[in-house]
Design a protein around this motif. Structure first.
Motif, short mmCIF file in Angstrom:
data_model
loop_
_atom_site.label_atom_id
_atom_site.label_comp_id
_atom_site.label_asym_id
_atom_site.label_seq_id
_atom_site.Cartn_x
_atom_site.Cartn_y
_atom_site.Cartn_z
N ALA A 40 2.62 134.43 86.69
CA ALA A 40 2.96 134.88 87.95
C ALA A 40 2.27 133.61 88.92
O ALA A 40 2.89 133.30 90.12
CB ALA A 40 2.00 136.17 88.27
N ALA A 41 1.37 133.16 88.51
CA ALA A 41 0.72 131.81 89.60
C ALA A 41 1.64 130.72 89.66
O ALA A 41 1.62 130.02 90.63
CB ALA A 41 -0.73 131.45 88.68
N TYR A 42 2.52 130.41 88.59
CA TYR A 42 3.52 129.48 88.54
C TYR A 42 4.83 129.69 88.96
O TYR A 42 5.78 129.04 89.15
CB TYR A 42 3.45 128.84 87.28
CG TYR A 42 2.44 127.87 87.04
CD1 TYR A 42 2.08 126.67 87.62
CD2 TYR A 42 1.23 128.27 86.22
CE1 TYR A 42 1.09 125.92 87.42
CE2 TYR A 42 0.37 127.36 86.12
CZ TYR A 42 0.02 126.29 86.59
OH TYR A 42 -1.08 125.36 86.40
N GLY A 43 4.74 131.08 89.64
CA GLY A 43 6.31 131.68 90.00
C GLY A 43 7.14 131.91 88.77
O GLY A 43 8.52 131.83 88.96
N GLU A 44 6.62 131.97 87.69
CA GLU A 44 7.81 131.93 86.34
C GLU A 44 7.71 133.34 85.69
O GLU A 44 8.21 133.37 84.47
CB GLU A 44 7.27 130.73 85.24
CG GLU A 44 7.28 129.48 85.85
CD GLU A 44 8.65 129.09 86.18
OE1 GLU A 44 9.56 129.59 85.46
OE2 GLU A 44 9.00 128.47 87.29
N LEU A 45 7.04 134.34 86.23
CA LEU A 45 6.95 135.68 85.56
C LEU A 45 8.48 136.53 85.90
O LEU A 45 8.46 136.81 87.00
CB LEU A 45 5.88 136.50 86.13
CG LEU A 45 5.65 137.84 85.50
CD1 LEU A 45 5.09 137.78 83.91
CD2 LEU A 45 4.57 138.70 86.10
N PRO A 46 8.90 136.75 84.78
CA PRO A 46 10.03 137.65 84.96
C PRO A 46 9.68 138.91 84.99
O PRO A 46 9.84 139.85 84.21
CB PRO A 46 10.91 137.30 83.65
CG PRO A 46 10.08 136.94 82.45
CD PRO A 46 8.68 136.44 83.21
N ALA A 47 9.44 139.35 86.28
CA ALA A 47 8.89 140.61 86.64
C ALA A 47 9.59 141.70 86.14
O ALA A 47 9.32 142.87 85.63
CB ALA A 47 8.14 140.76 87.94
N ALA A 48 11.01 141.65 86.68
CA ALA A 48 11.73 142.71 86.52
C ALA A 48 12.26 142.87 85.01
O ALA A 48 12.02 144.20 84.60
CB ALA A 48 13.36 142.53 87.33
N ASP A 49 12.11 141.91 84.30
CA ASP A 49 12.32 142.07 82.90
C ASP A 49 11.04 142.41 82.13
O ASP A 49 11.11 143.59 81.28
CB ASP A 49 12.72 140.64 82.20
CG ASP A 49 14.19 140.19 82.65
OD1 ASP A 49 14.86 141.00 82.83
OD2 ASP A 49 14.04 139.09 82.57
N LEU A 50 10.09 142.15 82.61
CA LEU A 50 8.71 142.74 82.20
C LEU A 50 8.60 144.21 82.40
O LEU A 50 8.40 145.03 81.74
CB LEU A 50 7.60 142.22 82.92
CG LEU A 50 6.05 142.72 82.70
CD1 LEU A 50 5.84 142.40 81.10
CD2 LEU A 50 4.94 142.15 83.50
N GLY A 51 9.09 144.86 83.69
CA GLY A 51 9.19 146.15 83.93
C GLY A 51 9.96 146.99 83.15
O GLY A 51 9.46 148.04 82.53
N ARG A 52 11.20 146.37 82.83
CA ARG A 52 12.03 147.20 81.90
C ARG A 52 11.48 146.95 80.63
O ARG A 52 11.72 147.96 79.80
CB ARG A 52 13.49 146.13 82.00
CG ARG A 52 14.18 146.62 83.26
CD ARG A 52 15.68 146.10 83.34
NE ARG A 52 15.92 144.82 83.34
CZ ARG A 52 15.78 143.99 84.27
NH1 ARG A 52 15.68 144.63 85.37
NH2 ARG A 52 15.90 142.62 84.12
N ALA A 53 10.98 146.00 80.00
CA ALA A 53 10.51 146.01 78.60
C ALA A 53 9.13 147.10 78.60
O ALA A 53 9.27 147.77 77.62
CB ALA A 53 9.92 144.60 78.43
N VAL A 54 8.46 147.23 79.62
CA VAL A 54 7.27 148.08 79.76
C VAL A 54 7.87 149.55 79.55
O VAL A 54 7.62 150.29 78.51
CB VAL A 54 6.38 147.85 80.82
CG1 VAL A 54 5.57 149.07 81.20
CG2 VAL A 54 5.71 146.70 80.54
#
Length: 144
Positions: A40-54
């Motif tokens: 997240a700090a480097y702007g590289e977190l695939p947040a939507a993908d993380l959410g779907r995976a969770v």
């Protein structure tokens, strides 16, 4: 999705034996939180993908909802509000019960984090966003 794997493995007790003999990590929740925060700090977190995976992992009973909620709450508290907001916009869609289906235990705790994240991110208003993969909709800040 290495962050999700680390998060799930760590938070479901996959490292209990090792943890008895090693000092704690810089973050109490371990490498899952550390990985998410670094991305997240480097702007590289695939947040939507993380959410779907969770969402899929919780639905598939690969990880307990309360453990994921705790991790995402820590990530929110550490400052990755917008990323948690994006992730939970996807995860919640997969976890909300359908008509006549019993609500998953502890879902309310996750929803508290899902509400807190956009508030901390400075959102003034929310509106349904254009869908991602599979026709899902997320939340995004409303623009004046």
């Amino acid at each position: 999705m290495e962050a999700v794997t680390a998060l799930a493995h760590r938070r479901t007790g996959g490292d209990r034996e090792r943890d008895r003999h090693e000092p704690s990590h810089t973050c109490p929740a371990g490498p899952g939180v550390d990985a998410i925060l670094m991305l997240a700090a480097y702007g590289e977190l695939p947040a939507a993908d993380l959410g779907r995976a969770v969402g899929h992992m919780v639905r598939g009973e690969q990880v307990e909802l309360n453990r994921i909620t705790g991790v995402l709450d820590e990530v929110t508290a550490a400052g990755a509000h917008a990323d948690v907001w994006t992730a939970l916009a996807q995860a919640v869609l997969l976890l909300l019960p359908g008509p006549g289906v019993k609500t998953r235990p502890r879902l309310g705790d996750l929803l508290k984090v899902a509400v807190r994240a956009p508030v901390l991110a400075g959102a003034r208003d929310c509106r349904p966003g254009a869908g991602g993969a599979g026709g899902t909709q997320g939340l995004e800040p409303a623009h004046p």
